[in-house]
Design a protein around this motif. Structure first.
Motif, PDB file in Angstrom:
ATOM      1  N   ILE A   1      -3.366 -10.763 -13.733  1.00 26.57           N
ATOM      2  CA  ILE A   1      -2.411  -9.957 -13.580  1.00 26.57           C
ATOM      3  C   ILE A   1      -2.933  -8.647 -13.374  1.00 26.57           C
ATOM      4  O   ILE A   1      -2.416  -7.554 -12.647  1.00 26.57           O
ATOM      5  CB  ILE A   1      -1.510 -10.283 -14.932  1.00 26.57           C
ATOM      6  CG1 ILE A   1      -0.751 -11.486 -14.834  1.00 26.57           C
ATOM      7  CG2 ILE A   1      -0.601  -8.944 -14.879  1.00 26.57           C
ATOM      8  CD1 ILE A   1       0.091 -12.064 -15.813  1.00 26.57           C
ATOM      9  N   ASN A   2      -3.872  -8.116 -14.218  1.00 22.50           N
ATOM     10  CA  ASN A   2      -4.167  -6.779 -14.139  1.00 22.50           C
ATOM     11  C   ASN A   2      -4.965  -6.607 -12.832  1.00 22.50           C
ATOM     12  O   ASN A   2      -4.740  -5.478 -12.452  1.00 22.50           O
ATOM     13  CB  ASN A   2      -5.370  -6.487 -15.551  1.00 22.50           C
ATOM     14  CG  ASN A   2      -4.557  -6.246 -17.007  1.00 22.50           C
ATOM     15  OD1 ASN A   2      -3.509  -6.041 -16.721  1.00 22.50           O
ATOM     16  ND2 ASN A   2      -5.341  -6.484 -17.805  1.00 22.50           N
ATOM     17  N   MET A   3      -5.773  -7.394 -12.483  1.00 21.57           N
ATOM     18  CA  MET A   3      -6.404  -7.174 -10.871  1.00 21.57           C
ATOM     19  C   MET A   3      -5.144  -7.181 -10.037  1.00 21.57           C
ATOM     20  O   MET A   3      -5.445  -6.326  -9.136  1.00 21.57           O
ATOM     21  CB  MET A   3      -6.947  -8.365 -10.655  1.00 21.57           C
ATOM     22  CG  MET A   3      -7.972  -8.246  -9.628  1.00 21.57           C
ATOM     23  SD  MET A   3      -9.002  -9.695  -9.167  1.00 21.57           S
ATOM     24  CE  MET A   3      -7.893 -10.907  -8.890  1.00 21.57           C
ATOM     25  N   GLN A   4      -4.180  -8.118 -10.054  1.00 25.02           N
ATOM     26  CA  GLN A   4      -3.283  -7.859  -9.161  1.00 25.02           C
ATOM     27  C   GLN A   4      -2.396  -6.565  -9.153  1.00 25.02           C
ATOM     28  O   GLN A   4      -2.248  -5.883  -7.982  1.00 25.02           O
ATOM     29  CB  GLN A   4      -2.254  -9.052  -9.146  1.00 25.02           C
ATOM     30  CG  GLN A   4      -2.851 -10.342  -8.816  1.00 25.02           C
ATOM     31  CD  GLN A   4      -1.836 -11.617  -8.979  1.00 25.02           C
ATOM     32  OE1 GLN A   4      -1.885 -12.020  -9.850  1.00 25.02           O
ATOM     33  NE2 GLN A   4      -1.093 -11.897  -7.943  1.00 25.02           N
ATOM     34  N   ASN A   5      -2.201  -6.004 -10.487  1.00 21.40           N
ATOM     35  CA  ASN A   5      -1.618  -4.763 -10.550  1.00 21.40           C
ATOM     36  C   ASN A   5      -2.243  -3.716  -9.791  1.00 21.40           C
ATOM     37  O   ASN A   5      -1.870  -2.845  -9.453  1.00 21.40           O
ATOM     38  CB  ASN A   5      -1.009  -4.572 -12.045  1.00 21.40           C
ATOM     39  CG  ASN A   5       0.092  -5.497 -12.466  1.00 21.40           C
ATOM     40  OD1 ASN A   5       0.757  -5.835 -11.499  1.00 21.40           O
ATOM     41  ND2 ASN A   5       0.043  -5.828 -13.812  1.00 21.40           N
ATOM     42  N   GLY A   6      -3.775  -3.693 -10.060  1.00 22.73           N
ATOM     43  CA  GLY A   6      -4.680  -2.852  -9.567  1.00 22.73           C
ATOM     44  C   GLY A   6      -4.656  -2.958  -8.215  1.00 22.73           C
ATOM     45  O   GLY A   6      -4.639  -1.810  -7.299  1.00 22.73           O
ATOM     46  N   MET A   7      -4.312  -3.906  -7.524  1.00 22.88           N
ATOM     47  CA  MET A   7      -4.380  -4.166  -6.047  1.00 22.88           C
ATOM     48  C   MET A   7      -2.984  -3.506  -5.539  1.00 22.88           C
ATOM     49  O   MET A   7      -3.246  -2.879  -4.408  1.00 22.88           O
ATOM     50  CB  MET A   7      -4.155  -5.575  -5.806  1.00 22.88           C
ATOM     51  CG  MET A   7      -5.615  -6.245  -5.653  1.00 22.88           C
ATOM     52  SD  MET A   7      -5.269  -8.005  -5.061  1.00 22.88           S
ATOM     53  CE  MET A   7      -6.986  -8.560  -5.103  1.00 22.88           C
ATOM     54  N   LEU A   8      -2.020  -3.412  -6.386  1.00 24.37           N
ATOM     55  CA  LEU A   8      -0.922  -3.004  -5.600  1.00 24.37           C
ATOM     56  C   LEU A   8      -1.011  -1.284  -5.596  1.00 24.37           C
ATOM     57  O   LEU A   8      -0.382  -0.564  -4.462  1.00 24.37           O
ATOM     58  CB  LEU A   8       0.478  -2.918  -6.892  1.00 24.37           C
ATOM     59  CG  LEU A   8       1.070  -4.376  -6.707  1.00 24.37           C
ATOM     60  CD1 LEU A   8       1.672  -4.606  -7.780  1.00 24.37           C
ATOM     61  CD2 LEU A   8       1.261  -4.863  -5.619  1.00 24.37           C
ATOM     62  N   ASN A   9      -1.982  -0.840  -6.146  1.00 33.96           N
ATOM     63  CA  ASN A   9      -2.266   0.931  -5.977  1.00 33.96           C
ATOM     64  C   ASN A   9      -3.341   0.975  -4.747  1.00 33.96           C
ATOM     65  O   ASN A   9      -3.551   2.199  -4.581  1.00 33.96           O
ATOM     66  CB  ASN A   9      -2.704   1.111  -7.295  1.00 33.96           C
ATOM     67  CG  ASN A   9      -1.827   0.963  -8.348  1.00 33.96           C
ATOM     68  OD1 ASN A   9      -0.626   1.324  -8.141  1.00 33.96           O
ATOM     69  ND2 ASN A   9      -2.336   0.992  -9.551  1.00 33.96           N
ATOM     70  N   TYR A  10      -3.963   0.063  -4.510  1.00 37.11           N
ATOM     71  CA  TYR A  10      -5.016  -0.084  -3.304  1.00 37.11           C
ATOM     72  C   TYR A  10      -4.383  -0.278  -2.039  1.00 37.11           C
ATOM     73  O   TYR A  10      -3.483  -1.033  -1.828  1.00 37.11           O
ATOM     74  CB  TYR A  10      -5.916  -1.023  -3.538  1.00 37.11           C
ATOM     75  CG  TYR A  10      -7.144  -0.766  -2.894  1.00 37.11           C
ATOM     76  CD1 TYR A  10      -8.186   0.000  -3.220  1.00 37.11           C
ATOM     77  CD2 TYR A  10      -7.381  -1.574  -1.740  1.00 37.11           C
ATOM     78  CE1 TYR A  10      -9.420   0.025  -2.303  1.00 37.11           C
ATOM     79  CE2 TYR A  10      -8.598  -1.401  -0.977  1.00 37.11           C
ATOM     80  CZ  TYR A  10      -9.629  -0.742  -1.287  1.00 37.11           C
ATOM     81  OH  TYR A  10     -10.709  -0.450  -0.555  1.00 37.11           O
ATOM     82  N   LYS A  11      -4.645   0.770  -1.223  1.00 37.11           N
ATOM     83  CA  LYS A  11      -3.822   0.686   0.241  1.00 37.11           C
ATOM     84  C   LYS A  11      -5.007   0.156   1.387  1.00 37.11           C
ATOM     85  O   LYS A  11      -6.334   0.704   1.185  1.00 37.11           O
ATOM     86  CB  LYS A  11      -3.314   2.038   0.667  1.00 37.11           C
ATOM     87  CG  LYS A  11      -2.283   2.508  -0.109  1.00 37.11           C
ATOM     88  CD  LYS A  11      -1.141   1.596  -0.378  1.00 37.11           C
ATOM     89  CE  LYS A  11       0.003   2.295  -1.124  1.00 37.11           C
ATOM     90  NZ  LYS A  11       0.528   1.565  -2.395  1.00 37.11           N
TER      91      LYS A  11
END
Length: 180
Positions: free
Chosen positions: A130-140
């Protein structure tokens, strides 16, 4: 005569070392996905499973599917889709390494990665994903003027030694289907 034998022994050792190095390179290439540099399907069947396609160890298996991969592939081309795959795999590996997690990552299908995780309980695995996926949301991910957000769906399941790989994969696919 003795000196000649030493020279031949030294040459043989050097050639043997070169052969071992070449074999290791070939083995790595054989089990590596050529786009993402993660492990590939062959690695799963040769390294993680017994001949009867049951697991040879235990841990957690995470199935991670890239959202809208097919749309990106259709709208653009395979080069853009491949760059996206590379970005996602790099992000996952960087995250896992940064957190000092014990894992193996496999590109299993076009848009699906399998992550084998060890030395954690189910709650910890789910929290890390979940933390990894949330971090991905900030990555473009950028391609020309278009910006893509890295969104992935995931499902987690524990597996045990001698459990059927296809059964675990089917259950993970069902979980992913329910999430999407």
């Amino acid at each position: 005569m003795h000196n000649e034998e030493e020279i031949m022994d030294k040459e043989c050792r050097l050639e043997l070392n070169e052969l071992k190095t070449d074999m290791n390179v070939l083995r790595k290439q054989l089990f590596t996905d050529d786009i993402t540099e993660t492990k590939n399907r062959l690695w799963v069947f040769k390294q993680k499973l017994y001949n009867n396609e049951t697991f040879n160890d235990f841990g957690f298996l995470v199935s991670l599917k890239i959202s809208d991969y097919d749309g990106i592939l259709k709208e653009y081309d395979s080069n853009v889709a491949n760059k996206l795959l590379k970005q996602v795999s790099n992000y996952i590996m960087h995250y896992m390494d940064e957190k000092s997690l014990r894992y193996e990552i496999v590109r299993y299908t076009e848009d699906n990665f399998l992550i084998f995780m060890h030395d954690l309980n189910e709650e910890e695995v789910e929290e890390q994903i979940i933390n990894m996926q949330n971090g991905m949301l900030n990555y473009k991910f950028k391609h020309r003027s278009r910006i893509f957000q890295l969104i992935c769906y995931s499902a987690v399941m524990q597996y045990i030694e001698n459990e059927s790989f296809s059964s675990v994969l089917d259950q993970l696919d069902e979980k992913l289907f329910q999430i999407q």
